[in-house]
Design a protein around this motif. Sequence first.
Motif, PDB file in Angstrom:
ATOM      1  N   GLU A   1      37.290  39.638  40.723  1.00  0.00           N
ATOM      2  CA  GLU A   1      36.780  38.440  41.863  1.00  0.00           C
ATOM      3  C   GLU A   1      37.575  39.052  42.826  1.00  0.00           C
ATOM      4  N   TYR A   2      37.070  39.159  44.267  1.00  0.00           N
ATOM      5  CA  TYR A   2      37.630  39.531  45.238  1.00  0.00           C
ATOM      6  C   TYR A   2      37.315  38.495  46.314  1.00  0.00           C
ATOM      7  N   LEU A   3      38.318  38.708  47.355  1.00  0.00           N
ATOM      8  CA  LEU A   3      38.201  37.841  48.495  1.00  0.00           C
ATOM      9  C   LEU A   3      38.011  38.504  49.748  1.00  0.00           C
ATOM     10  N   ASP A   4      38.600  39.474  49.936  1.00  0.00           N
ATOM     11  CA  ASP A   4      38.481  40.405  51.262  1.00  0.00           C
ATOM     12  C   ASP A   4      37.953  41.621  51.045  1.00  0.00           C
ATOM     13  N   TYR A   5      37.052  42.012  51.914  1.00  0.00           N
ATOM     14  CA  TYR A   5      36.583  43.358  51.613  1.00  0.00           C
ATOM     15  C   TYR A   5      36.316  44.219  52.965  1.00  0.00           C
TER      16      TYR A   5
ATOM     17  N   ASN B   1      44.644  40.154  27.877  1.00  0.00           N
ATOM     18  CA  ASN B   1      45.186  38.732  27.908  1.00  0.00           C
ATOM     19  C   ASN B   1      46.226  38.404  29.422  1.00  0.00           C
ATOM     20  N   SER B   2      45.895  39.100  30.341  1.00  0.00           N
ATOM     21  CA  SER B   2      46.417  38.814  31.399  1.00  0.00           C
ATOM     22  C   SER B   2      45.918  38.856  32.610  1.00  0.00           C
ATOM     23  N   LEU B   3      46.033  38.242  33.876  1.00  0.00           N
ATOM     24  CA  LEU B   3      45.163  38.209  35.134  1.00  0.00           C
ATOM     25  C   LEU B   3      46.254  39.234  35.984  1.00  0.00           C
ATOM     26  N   TYR B   4      45.711  40.201  36.470  1.00  0.00           N
ATOM     27  CA  TYR B   4      46.085  41.207  37.299  1.00  0.00           C
ATOM     28  C   TYR B   4      45.479  41.028  38.882  1.00  0.00           C
ATOM     29  N   LEU B   5      46.528  40.926  39.694  1.00  0.00           N
ATOM     30  CA  LEU B   5      46.232  40.824  41.336  1.00  0.00           C
ATOM     31  C   LEU B   5      46.502  42.306  41.877  1.00  0.00           C
ATOM     32  N   LEU B   6      45.393  42.890  42.480  1.00  0.00           N
ATOM     33  CA  LEU B   6      45.538  44.130  43.140  1.00  0.00           C
ATOM     34  C   LEU B   6      45.370  43.811  44.517  1.00  0.00           C
ATOM     35  N   ASP B   7      46.346  44.310  45.532  1.00  0.00           N
ATOM     36  CA  ASP B   7      46.398  43.770  46.852  1.00  0.00           C
ATOM     37  C   ASP B   7      46.430  44.971  47.706  1.00  0.00           C
ATOM     38  N   ALA B   8      45.698  45.335  48.904  1.00  0.00           N
ATOM     39  CA  ALA B   8      45.838  46.427  49.709  1.00  0.00           C
ATOM     40  C   ALA B   8      45.616  45.836  51.237  1.00  0.00           C
ATOM     41  N   PRO B   9      46.662  45.268  51.407  1.00  0.00           N
ATOM     42  CA  PRO B   9      46.433  44.443  52.704  1.00  0.00           C
ATOM     43  C   PRO B   9      46.388  45.341  54.229  1.00  0.00           C
ATOM     44  N   PHE B  10      45.990  44.510  55.300  1.00  0.00           N
ATOM     45  CA  PHE B  10      45.718  45.341  56.421  1.00  0.00           C
ATOM     46  C   PHE B  10      47.174  45.411  56.914  1.00  0.00           C
TER      47      PHE B  10
ATOM     48  N   PHE C   1      35.716  52.020  40.985  1.00  0.00           N
ATOM     49  CA  PHE C   1      34.733  50.768  41.009  1.00  0.00           C
ATOM     50  C   PHE C   1      33.471  51.552  40.781  1.00  0.00           C
ATOM     51  N   ASP C   2      32.685  50.406  40.223  1.00  0.00           N
ATOM     52  CA  ASP C   2      31.144  50.714  40.071  1.00  0.00           C
ATOM     53  C   ASP C   2      30.460  50.947  41.374  1.00  0.00           C
ATOM     54  N   ARG C   3      29.255  51.355  41.383  1.00  0.00           N
ATOM     55  CA  ARG C   3      28.503  51.724  42.232  1.00  0.00           C
ATOM     56  C   ARG C   3      28.710  50.904  43.543  1.00  0.00           C
ATOM     57  N   THR C   4      28.370  49.544  43.154  1.00  0.00           N
ATOM     58  CA  THR C   4      28.368  48.719  44.728  1.00  0.00           C
ATOM     59  C   THR C   4      29.927  48.431  45.037  1.00  0.00           C
ATOM     60  N   ARG C   5      30.789  48.609  44.497  1.00  0.00           N
ATOM     61  CA  ARG C   5      32.439  48.185  44.500  1.00  0.00           C
ATOM     62  C   ARG C   5      32.741  46.967  44.682  1.00  0.00           C
ATOM     63  N   ARG C   6      31.654  45.963  44.106  1.00  0.00           N
ATOM     64  CA  ARG C   6      31.841  44.732  43.953  1.00  0.00           C
ATOM     65  C   ARG C   6      31.807  43.798  42.752  1.00  0.00           C
ATOM     66  N   ARG C   7      31.470  44.628  41.688  1.00  0.00           N
ATOM     67  CA  ARG C   7      31.208  43.884  40.299  1.00  0.00           C
ATOM     68  C   ARG C   7      32.245  44.335  39.442  1.00  0.00           C
ATOM     69  N   GLU C   8      32.736  45.705  39.214  1.00  0.00           N
ATOM     70  CA  GLU C   8      33.287  46.017  37.916  1.00  0.00           C
ATOM     71  C   GLU C   8      34.489  47.165  38.538  1.00  0.00           C
TER      72      GLU C   8
ATOM     73  N   PRO D   1      37.146  46.334  48.068  1.00  0.00           N
ATOM     74  CA  PRO D   1      37.892  45.056  47.814  1.00  0.00           C
ATOM     75  C   PRO D   1      39.190  45.052  48.409  1.00  0.00           C
ATOM     76  N   ARG D   2      39.891  44.495  49.062  1.00  0.00           N
ATOM     77  CA  ARG D   2      41.141  44.512  49.617  1.00  0.00           C
ATOM     78  C   ARG D   2      42.224  43.606  48.776  1.00  0.00           C
TER      79      ARG D   2
END
Length: 133
Positions: A42-46, A59-68, A113-120, A50-51
Amino acid sequence: MESVACRRHFARFAQEPVRPPDRESDTSQRENQMTAEWAPFEYLDYSDYPRILVVAFDNSLYLLDAPFDEEADEYARDYTIKILNEAPGSGSWADLGLGLPVIGSLAVVPELFDRTRRREIRVDLIRSAIMEG
């Protein structure tokens, strides 16, 4: 405040299996994909990529962040990786991960990323970055 619907979504999202890709590619990509592991995110900024994104695996949730970066007037070239204690809510992610330790970094590149850069996203590359941490 985290909504019940959001918690349910991330609970389902965290249970989805990490799987190899099922897409067409050339020979070198096929060889690479044999060891690749993909998971939905899931992403919020693109912006080109995805940024800020959240991915569940191992079994964990990971945050990946590349802010402006206001000073450099461009987006960060690397994601910082953090483990989240809980799924993000449906509101702003501005403070998501604030105060959590960085456990690794990973270049923002198309191969992630997958081809769309928005799914996987490739979790095998995230694991490697964490191990190098």
